[in-house]
Design an enzyme around this catalytic site. Sequence first.
Site, PDB file in Angstrom:
ATOM      1  N   SER A  19       0.860  -1.180   0.000  1.00 32.91           N
ATOM      2  CA  SER A  19       0.000   0.000   0.000  1.00 32.91           C
ATOM      3  C   SER A  19       0.901   1.236   0.000  1.00 32.91           C
ATOM      4  CB  SER A  19      -0.947   0.011   1.209  1.00 32.91           C
ATOM      5  OG  SER A  19      -0.247   0.250   2.413  1.00 32.91           O
ATOM      6  N   THR A  56       1.336  -8.553   4.102  1.00 35.03           N
ATOM      7  CA  THR A  56       0.455  -9.721   4.171  1.00 35.03           C
ATOM      8  C   THR A  56       1.291 -10.862   4.744  1.00 35.03           C
ATOM      9  OG1 THR A  56      -0.948  -9.065   2.315  1.00 35.03           O
ATOM     10  CG2 THR A  56      -0.866 -11.410   2.787  1.00 35.03           C
TER      11      THR A  56
END
Length: 374
Positions: free
Chosen positions: A89, A271
């Site tokens: 991100s 993640t």
Amino acid sequence: MKLILALCALVAIAQSIKVPLIKGKTARDKLMEKGKWDEYRKKYPYNPTIKFAQNGIEYMTNDADLSYYGVISIGTPPQSFQVIFDSGSSNLWVPSVYCSSEACQNHNKFNPQQSSTYKSNNEALSIEYGTGSMTGFLGYDTVTVGGISVQNQIFGLSQTEAPFMASMLADGILGLAYQSLSSDDATPVFDNMMSQGLVAQDVFSVYLSNGGQQGSVLLLGEIDTAYYTGNINWIPLSSETYYQITMDSVTINGQVVACSGSCQAIVDTGTSMIVGPTSDISNINAWLGATTDQYGEATVSCSNVQSLPEITFTINGYSFTIPPSSFISQSYGSCTTGFSGSGDSLWILGDVFIRNYYTIFNRANNSVGLAQLA
Ligand SMILES: *[C@@H]1O[C@H](CO)[C@@H](O)[C@H](O)[C@H]1NC(C)=O
């Protein structure tokens, strides 16, 4: 002479920055301790690729297994925050004193009124994630990472946060991906470091330790030869949004078990697992003899871990092989595989993958480098 002095000054400023990452208890571990894990996953089903929905909004993680955090500070005098350094991100945001959500009760909150360098912007910020959204507004201040200060860094101050953030260790997120992914087109921290000449090279790299709390590191502006042996295998990006690459195949003992005929994957420090399309992941988990529960969690018998096969990811012609000791995690007496299915075609090579390699994100020529750990 004047020129030489100026050059010296530049060299002295542009440096490489070493940010220690803490490997802490995950939100999941904390919930398991409290006996609240089952309740949590019923309420907040994990949908890893909701973060990657292709509608221009940047999504952030709600991954309960994330465990790597680092410390930054914002403002003058500095206010400290633990953040996830997320290569998946691009926005920086932290909780603010204007937030009354549960998640803001047990996290550090930024108070702009106590910073002499804060400048308001007041543009609204909203970031969607799997189980709700984070909302707030944008401001500018000095952001210090590993001792290097970025002036006038745009960042988000949260006003509302989804409930699951209360279980997370990190206060906020520092996105390291491209500006094209950034909500409100906010300039990412690393882009400002590059344009302000604060880093010696336009690269950052990560080493994630497998073991204890200490040793993991994010290096800004540097490739450190101490972390790897042999060659760095460079992979050109197929898209400059995430660090997206083309993967050739996933094999077990030479047989293609997933990603047949190539697929797209992103290298994502934010993640925890390796995520892929449901049918591919089911196939891998079947090869491992795993049973999958209603929440999509795949479990193997802990006594079988030694005999499980290695899994090979072939990327740009190079083979990256992950042993079972690395893709199986054991906690509370159960052994789960690090493979999670999603409804999206995009693969996510998360921490389960990244822990095996010294990983370099090269902004100078838009590539990712993977090298054998020293
Ligand atoms: C990117 O830069 C590295 C380091 O200079 C170089 O070795 C590599 O070949 C380049 N990779 C690509 C894909 O251009």
